[in-house]
Design a protein around this motif. Structure first.
Motif, mmCIF file in Angstrom:
data_model
loop_
_atom_site.group_PDB
_atom_site.id
_atom_site.type_symbol
_atom_site.label_atom_id
_atom_site.label_comp_id
_atom_site.label_asym_id
_atom_site.label_seq_id
_atom_site.Cartn_x
_atom_site.Cartn_y
_atom_site.Cartn_z
ATOM 1 N N MET A 26 50.824 10.836 -53.370
ATOM 2 C CA MET A 26 50.189 12.022 -53.937
ATOM 3 C C MET A 26 48.701 11.763 -54.185
ATOM 4 O O MET A 26 47.845 12.614 -53.879
ATOM 5 N N ALA A 27 48.373 10.592 -54.699
ATOM 6 C CA ALA A 27 46.962 10.254 -54.927
ATOM 7 C C ALA A 27 46.202 10.181 -53.608
ATOM 8 O O ALA A 27 45.047 10.628 -53.511
ATOM 9 N N ALA A 28 46.840 9.621 -52.575
ATOM 10 C CA ALA A 28 46.184 9.518 -51.267
ATOM 11 C C ALA A 28 45.908 10.901 -50.691
ATOM 12 O O ALA A 28 44.840 11.142 -50.110
ATOM 13 N N LEU A 29 46.849 11.834 -50.834
ATOM 14 C CA LEU A 29 46.629 13.203 -50.359
ATOM 15 C C LEU A 29 45.410 13.826 -51.028
ATOM 16 O O LEU A 29 44.606 14.511 -50.386
ATOM 17 N N ALA A 30 45.287 13.596 -52.336
ATOM 18 C CA ALA A 30 44.155 14.168 -53.061
ATOM 19 C C ALA A 30 42.835 13.549 -52.599
ATOM 20 O O ALA A 30 41.841 14.261 -52.393
ATOM 21 N N ARG A 43 36.976 13.047 -55.581
ATOM 22 C CA ARG A 43 36.255 11.779 -55.730
ATOM 23 C C ARG A 43 37.066 10.748 -56.496
ATOM 24 O O ARG A 43 36.846 9.543 -56.355
ATOM 25 N N ASP A 44 38.020 11.202 -57.326
ATOM 26 C CA ASP A 44 38.798 10.259 -58.130
ATOM 27 C C ASP A 44 40.120 10.910 -58.515
ATOM 28 O O ASP A 44 40.223 12.145 -58.561
ATOM 29 N N ALA A 91 43.130 15.098 -60.659
ATOM 30 C CA ALA A 91 42.131 14.790 -59.628
ATOM 31 C C ALA A 91 40.816 15.464 -59.991
ATOM 32 O O ALA A 91 40.795 16.568 -60.550
ATOM 33 N N PHE A 92 39.708 14.801 -59.660
ATOM 34 C CA PHE A 92 38.387 15.224 -60.096
ATOM 35 C C PHE A 92 37.463 15.436 -58.906
ATOM 36 O O PHE A 92 37.422 14.636 -57.981
ATOM 37 N N THR A 93 36.691 16.532 -58.932
ATOM 38 C CA THR A 93 35.729 16.785 -57.860
ATOM 39 C C THR A 93 34.410 16.067 -58.139
ATOM 40 O O THR A 93 34.139 15.663 -59.259
#
Length: 288
Positions: free
Chosen positions: A243-247, A253-254, A286-288
């Motif tokens: 899930m983190a990799a998809l984001a 960015r993080d 997740a953060f832009t």
């Protein structure tokens, strides 16, 4: 006029679990929400608590699931209010269902200058608007229900309703990813990752059944069978790393994984009744 179709069964069940937390669990409560129960109006006849006889409202069998539902709702609200405190003034709820932030936290939202957008299917939006009016809540000018076709240009429909992608926003997607293909999840992430810097996505995801606590695996299989029988099958399960990799691949960015253990420490510490969330459903920020 849009045809009313009402909320889907998962939205109703989630609202009932939030109410059941107040009826079946001792205080302190993680979140206090019976507005969703009022909206759903699940009972027929004279028994006002008839919904509690539903098999999916069994107090013991759903203890961990119920804890997960109230923990995710509280986590999202805490995040939204924290971001509003630093000046973010847009909150977008994807697949809003029977979300009741706008009714329960109206004073906080108004004080923070939040504009809340609730995106959902056209028929569900029409139904909820009617119920809010019938119950006396109404639809204030800072709350914008947005009827969308999630298979069409739903991002453009949001912009047409006044959502501004050039300004930071908090976007919440709770209880949605399991009903989407991975391609659809990735496409949604790309849209949100393109929002103004300072925006935040908070999303839930189901972990693969083999990653869930052994005593909870059968409960998840039951939920999976029920979703399939209702015509809304679970399509996607994710390990936290995936899930983190998809984001990140979508352009965030993080990211930060929020495991069940963190939710337990934050919202259930010191309880003597054993109520705590399962790791069957966890969160990613997740953060832009």
């Amino acid at each position: 006029m849009p045809t009313e179709t009402g909320p889907d069964h998962t939205a109703v069940r989630t609202a009932l679990w939030r109410a059941l937390h107040l009826r079946a669990d001792p205080p302190p409560y993680v979140i206090e929400d019976e507005v969703g129960l009022r909206l759903a109006e699940p009972d027929a006849g004279e028994d006002a608590d008839g919904w509690r006889a539903r098999p999916d409202m069994d107090v013991e069998a759903t203890r961990r699931t119920r804890a997960s539902i109230v923990a995710r709702a509280r986590f999202v609200e805490d995040l939204v209010l924290a971001e509003a405190g630093r000046g973010v003034d847009q909150y977008l709820v994807l697949g809003a269902g029977l979300d009741t932030f706008a009714q329960r936290r109206a004073a906080d939202a108004v004080a923070a200058g939040l504009r809340v957008f609730e995106a959902d299917r056209t028929g569900a939006v029409a139904w909820k608007r009617r119920r809010l009016t019938e119950l006396g809540y109404g639809v204030p000018d800072w709350l914008t229900p947005v009827p969308v076709d999630f298979e069409g240009d739903w991002w453009g429909q949001l912009a047409a309703a006044g959502f501004d992608p050039r300004r930071p926003a908090v976007v919440a997607s709770a209880g949605v990813t399991m009903y989407l293909t991975e391609d659809a999840v990735a496409a949604t992430f790309r849209h949100i990752a393109g929002l103004a810097p300072g925006s935040t996505l908070v999303t839930t995801f189901l972990r693969p059944i083999e990653d869930v606590e052994p005593d909870q695996q059968e409960q998840l299989r039951v939920a999976q069978r029920g979703a399939r029988a209702s015509g809304t099958p679970f399509l996607s399960f994710y390990a936290p790393e995936r899930m983190a990799a998809l984001a990140r691949e979508a352009g965030f960015r993080d990211t930060r994984h929020v495991p069940a253990e963190e939710l337990t420490d934050r919202y259930f510490a010191g309880r003597t009744d054993g109520l705590r969330p399962s790791r069957g459903e966890e969160l990613l920020v997740a953060f832009t």
